[in-house]
Write a protein that holds these residues in place. Structure first.
Motif, short mmCIF file in Angstrom:
data_model
loop_
_atom_site.label_atom_id
_atom_site.label_comp_id
_atom_site.label_asym_id
_atom_site.label_seq_id
_atom_site.Cartn_x
_atom_site.Cartn_y
_atom_site.Cartn_z
N ASN A 156 22.50 8.76 -3.61
CA ASN A 156 21.85 9.72 -2.29
C ASN A 156 20.78 10.13 -2.99
N SER A 157 21.10 10.78 -4.42
CA SER A 157 19.60 11.23 -4.60
C SER A 157 18.12 10.05 -5.30
N LEU A 158 19.11 8.86 -5.83
CA LEU A 158 18.43 8.33 -5.97
C LEU A 158 17.36 7.58 -4.58
N LEU A 159 18.01 7.04 -3.76
CA LEU A 159 17.72 6.47 -2.58
C LEU A 159 16.68 7.05 -2.37
N ILE A 160 16.87 9.51 -2.44
CA ILE A 160 15.40 10.10 -2.15
C ILE A 160 14.15 9.70 -2.74
N ILE A 161 14.94 10.07 -4.26
CA ILE A 161 13.50 9.14 -5.55
C ILE A 161 12.83 8.34 -4.84
N ILE A 162 13.57 6.85 -5.15
CA ILE A 162 12.99 5.93 -4.41
C ILE A 162 11.76 6.10 -3.31
N SER A 163 12.65 6.78 -2.13
CA SER A 163 11.67 6.26 -1.10
C SER A 163 10.21 7.65 -1.33
N VAL A 164 10.44 8.42 -2.38
CA VAL A 164 9.36 9.31 -2.22
C VAL A 164 8.38 8.46 -3.81
N LEU A 165 9.05 7.81 -4.15
CA LEU A 165 8.27 7.14 -5.88
C LEU A 165 7.74 5.62 -4.91
N ASP A 166 7.66 5.27 -3.84
CA ASP A 166 7.17 4.11 -3.46
C ASP A 166 6.63 4.46 -2.56
N SER A 167 5.26 4.13 -2.30
CA SER A 167 4.42 4.07 -1.21
C SER A 167 4.93 3.99 0.04
N CYS A 168 5.40 2.21 -0.51
CA CYS A 168 5.33 1.00 0.72
C CYS A 168 7.14 1.62 1.78
N LEU A 169 7.71 2.13 1.55
CA LEU A 169 9.02 3.59 1.88
C LEU A 169 8.45 4.37 2.55
N HIS A 170 6.74 4.68 2.64
CA HIS A 170 6.50 6.24 3.16
C HIS A 170 6.36 5.17 4.63
N SER A 171 7.53 5.09 5.03
CA SER A 171 7.98 5.08 6.71
C SER A 171 8.71 5.84 7.18
N PRO A 172 8.80 5.85 8.80
CA PRO A 172 9.75 7.01 9.38
C PRO A 172 11.34 6.17 9.52
N MET A 173 11.17 4.90 8.94
CA MET A 173 13.21 4.26 8.82
C MET A 173 13.36 5.38 7.79
N TYR A 174 12.24 5.32 6.46
CA TYR A 174 13.36 6.40 4.73
C TYR A 174 12.74 7.82 5.01
N PHE A 175 11.82 8.09 5.87
CA PHE A 175 11.35 9.13 6.25
C PHE A 175 12.87 9.73 7.16
N PHE A 176 13.50 9.11 7.95
CA PHE A 176 14.70 9.21 8.33
C PHE A 176 16.50 8.71 7.38
N LEU A 177 16.17 7.84 6.44
CA LEU A 177 17.01 7.42 5.73
C LEU A 177 17.29 8.31 4.28
N GLY A 178 15.78 8.76 4.29
CA GLY A 178 16.12 10.68 3.69
C GLY A 178 16.63 11.84 3.71
N ASN A 179 16.45 12.16 5.01
CA ASN A 179 17.16 13.26 5.96
C ASN A 179 18.40 12.91 5.50
N LEU A 180 18.80 11.38 6.17
CA LEU A 180 20.44 10.84 5.91
C LEU A 180 21.38 11.08 4.39
N SER A 181 20.29 10.86 3.25
CA SER A 181 20.74 10.80 1.94
C SER A 181 21.02 12.70 1.99
N PHE A 182 19.77 13.97 1.96
CA PHE A 182 19.96 14.65 1.56
C PHE A 182 20.81 15.15 2.47
N LEU A 183 21.51 14.72 3.62
CA LEU A 183 22.64 15.56 4.81
C LEU A 183 23.67 15.55 3.66
#
Length: 314
Positions: A42-69
């Motif tokens: 889950n930490s890697l998924l959060i880091i990847i979604s932050v580092l890659d600009s292609c993943l700066h979308s609502p879907m990955y914002f919520f996925l980051g929330n889910l991983s942190f949760l």
């Protein structure tokens, strides 16, 4: 008299699976490995979604929330459970038990709402793609995520507070691995009709309504996918939903089994195993599912690795 009985309980003893001492070492190793996978994945998924600009979308914002949760949820009860398995220390203070219930129940309720929000995000993306950036704008995304957390913790605070203010009559042995609401309610010696009613209402609000909204979203999504002209378009649209749908089935399947099935007086070993599946296995599988079944995440990982290799060569 009620105040005296209530104040007499200062700690609880967690005796879940105590009838199977031979499983302690195996469960300790298994839970420790799964917990480390949860933290890493889950930490890697959060880091990847932050580092890659292609993943700066609502879907990955919520996925980051889910991983942190998922990290917070498992951290609320796995470390104390590991201590029970390894050191045999089964006691937890009254305040510690209440705090564990608030945190774990609140995070579980939040995940129910968050999965429904993620389904709505996929519905808008597939059924109304031209207006997707307008509908799912940054401010709305933050509001939807925030209200998911607020709703989850409001329900958790109400149910936990109403349980912990009742008299326990000196009974402080919890037949469970953690301070879980249903297990704690069995220790109360006064009438818990109101608690059960509120719990059932909360179950409808936090389980049934989100699940119904997810079902409705996917009915529209499936209808939209079937109307697409090309097989490639249908495959691409379905691939963006398959990971979320898999997580929903895993999460809600175990949650509904735990909280909606008829309750017996004694905790069965099947209940304990389902609790472990619900609490540990599902958060462990979430990043794996989203990584294996998501082309964007795979591409992001490849880009980050190639960038890292390029820096090392320099």
């Amino acid at each position: 008299m009620k105040t005296e009985n209530f104040s007499a309980v200062t700690e609880f003893f967690l005796v879940g699976l105590s009838r199977y001492p031979e499983l302690r070492l195996s469960l300790f190793m298994l839970c420790l490995i799964m917990y480390l996978i949860i933290l890493l994945g889950n930490s890697l998924l959060i880091i990847i979604s932050v580092l890659d600009s292609c993943l700066h979308s609502p879907m990955y914002f919520f996925l980051g929330n889910l991983s942190f949760l998922d990290i917070c949820y498992t951290s609320s009860f796995v470390p104390p459970m590991l201590i029970i398995f390894r050191a045999g220390k089964k006691s937890i203070s009254f305040l510690g038990c209440a705090l564990q219930m608030v945190i774990s129940l609140g995070l579980g309720c939040t995940e129910c709402v968050l999965l429904a929000v993620m389904a709505y995000d996929r519905y808008v993306a597939i059924c109304n793609p031209l207006r997707y950036p307008i509908i799912m704008n940054r401010v709305r995304n933050v509001h939807m995520a925030a209200w998911s957390w607020i709703t989850g913790y409001m329900i958790s605070l109400v149910q936990t507070t109403m349980a912990m203010v009742l008299p326990f009559c000196g009974n402080n042995v919890i037949d469970h691995l953690t301070c879980e609401l249903l297990a704690v309610l069995k220790l109360i010696c006064s009438d818990i009709t109101i608690n059960v009613l509120i719990m059932r209402v909360g179950g409808i609000v936090i389980l049934i309504i989100p699940l119904l909204s997810i079902f409705i979203s996917y009915v529209f999504i499936l209808s939209a996918i079937l109307r697409l002209n090309t097989a490639e378009g249908r495959k691409k649209a379905f691939s963006t939903c398959s990971a979320h749908l898999t997580v929903v089935i895993l999460f809600y399947g175990s949650a509904l089994f735990m909280y909606m099935k008829p309750k017996s007086k004694d905790t069965k070993i099947s209940d304990e195993i389902i609790m472990l599946f619900y609490g540990i296995v599902t958060p462990m599988l979430n990043p794996i599912i989203y990584s294996l079944r998501n082309k964007d995440v795979k591409e992001a990982v490849k880009k980050i690795l190639s960038r890292h290799q390029h820096l090392l060569k320099k």
